[in-house]
Design an enzyme around this catalytic site. Structure first.
Site, PDB file in Angstrom:
ATOM      1  N   CYS A   7       0.845  -1.208   0.000  1.00 42.85           N
ATOM      2  CA  CYS A   7       0.000   0.000   0.000  1.00 42.85           C
ATOM      3  C   CYS A   7       0.872   1.246   0.000  1.00 42.85           C
ATOM      4  O   CYS A   7       0.590   2.226  -0.713  1.00 42.85           O
ATOM      5  CB  CYS A   7      -0.923   0.008   1.219  1.00 42.85           C
ATOM      6  SG  CYS A   7      -2.408  -1.004   1.049  1.00 42.85           S
ATOM      7  N   HIS A  98      -0.444  -9.593  -5.235  1.00 44.64           N
ATOM      8  CA  HIS A  98       0.542  -9.245  -6.263  1.00 44.64           C
ATOM      9  C   HIS A  98       0.798 -10.444  -7.142  1.00 44.64           C
ATOM     10  O   HIS A  98       0.743 -11.585  -6.677  1.00 44.64           O
ATOM     11  CB  HIS A  98       1.854  -8.755  -5.633  1.00 44.64           C
ATOM     12  CG  HIS A  98       2.440  -9.700  -4.640  1.00 44.64           C
ATOM     13  ND1 HIS A  98       1.958  -9.804  -3.342  1.00 44.64           N
ATOM     14  CD2 HIS A  98       3.434 -10.616  -4.734  1.00 44.64           C
ATOM     15  CE1 HIS A  98       2.646 -10.723  -2.696  1.00 44.64           C
ATOM     16  NE2 HIS A  98       3.548 -11.248  -3.518  1.00 44.64           N
TER      17      HIS A  98
HETATM   18  P1  AMP Z   1       5.357 -13.284  -1.838  1.00 47.59           P
HETATM   19  O1  AMP Z   1       6.272 -14.249  -1.163  1.00 47.59           O
HETATM   20  O2  AMP Z   1       4.620 -13.888  -3.015  1.00 47.59           O
HETATM   21  O3  AMP Z   1       4.427 -12.591  -0.871  1.00 47.59           O
HETATM   22  O4  AMP Z   1       6.290 -12.205  -2.509  1.00 47.59           O
HETATM   23  C1  AMP Z   1       6.655 -11.009  -1.901  1.00 47.59           C
HETATM   24  C2  AMP Z   1       7.723 -10.423  -2.768  1.00 47.59           C
HETATM   25  O5  AMP Z   1       7.849  -9.056  -2.451  1.00 47.59           O
HETATM   26  C3  AMP Z   1       9.107 -11.045  -2.587  1.00 47.59           C
HETATM   27  O6  AMP Z   1       9.567 -11.565  -3.827  1.00 47.59           O
HETATM   28  C4  AMP Z   1       9.962  -9.876  -2.100  1.00 47.59           C
HETATM   29  O7  AMP Z   1      11.264  -9.909  -2.626  1.00 47.59           O
HETATM   30  C5  AMP Z   1       9.173  -8.691  -2.599  1.00 47.59           C
HETATM   31  N1  AMP Z   1       9.349  -7.450  -1.848  1.00 47.59           N
HETATM   32  C6  AMP Z   1       9.234  -7.283  -0.512  1.00 47.59           C
HETATM   33  N2  AMP Z   1       9.401  -5.991  -0.188  1.00 47.59           N
HETATM   34  C7  AMP Z   1       9.648  -5.328  -1.348  1.00 47.59           C
HETATM   35  C8  AMP Z   1       9.910  -3.965  -1.674  1.00 47.59           C
HETATM   36  N3  AMP Z   1       9.970  -3.012  -0.732  1.00 47.59           N
HETATM   37  N4  AMP Z   1      10.105  -3.653  -2.976  1.00 47.59           N
HETATM   38  C9  AMP Z   1      10.051  -4.607  -3.927  1.00 47.59           C
HETATM   39  N5  AMP Z   1       9.793  -5.895  -3.683  1.00 47.59           N
HETATM   40  C10 AMP Z   1       9.596  -6.258  -2.419  1.00 47.59           C
HETATM   41 ZN    ZN Z   2      -1.852  -3.215   1.013  1.00 47.28          ZN
END
Ligand code: AMP
Ligand code: ZN
Length: 113
Positions: A7, A98
């Site tokens: 968010c 996502h």
């Molecule tokens: P998931 O395990 O499917 O919830 O994926 C979460 C993803 O978000 C992971 O691949 C992380 O590397 C990525 N992630 C977490 N924080 C950030 C951030 N601040 N900017 C970009 N990617 C992020």
């Molecule tokens: Zn959110």
């Protein structure tokens, strides 16, 4: 969602490398890429996951964004993978819907991330 990192990224409160953006969705580079191209496509509005009552129009905007990202990052020709980790068994770590868009190399048959 006050404590939701995605968010905050969607609102521009936390920096990210933005690959695509429109009124409904934003696509960013993953901070910890698992492939040469690893983007995350997310709605700007908060939904916990892909089955959290997401409007069809939002899902359509997300798929449109996947196409835009694939085209702009050169993935369209060779192909790519789209993943929506959903819940704990899938290893979802950020509870804001996502889509992972992965490509830029032969991905094999693994299900990571
Ligand atoms: P998931 O395990 O499917 O919830 O994926 C979460 C993803 O978000 C992971 O691949 C992380 O590397 C990525 N992630 C977490 N924080 C950030 C951030 N601040 N900017 C970009 N990617 C992020
Ligand atoms: Zn959110």
């Amino acid at each position: 969602m006050d404590d939701c990192i995605f968010c905050k990224i969607s609102a521009g409160e936390i920096p990210a490398t933005v690959l695509y953006e429109d009124d409904d969705v934003i696509a960013i580079e993953d901070l910890n890429p698992q492939a040469p191209v690893h983007a995350l496509v997310m709605p700007k509005a908060h939904y916990d996951n892909i089955v959290d009552g997401v409007p069809a129009t939002t899902l359509a905007s997300m798929v449109h964004a996947v196409g835009e990202v694939a085209a702009s990052t050169g993935l369209s020709e060779r192909g790519f993978r789209v993943i929506a980790n959903t819940g704990s068994d899938a290893g979802q770590t950020v509870n804001h819907l996502h889509l992972h868009v992965l490509g830029g190399t032969s991905l094999g048959e693994g299900l990571i991330p």
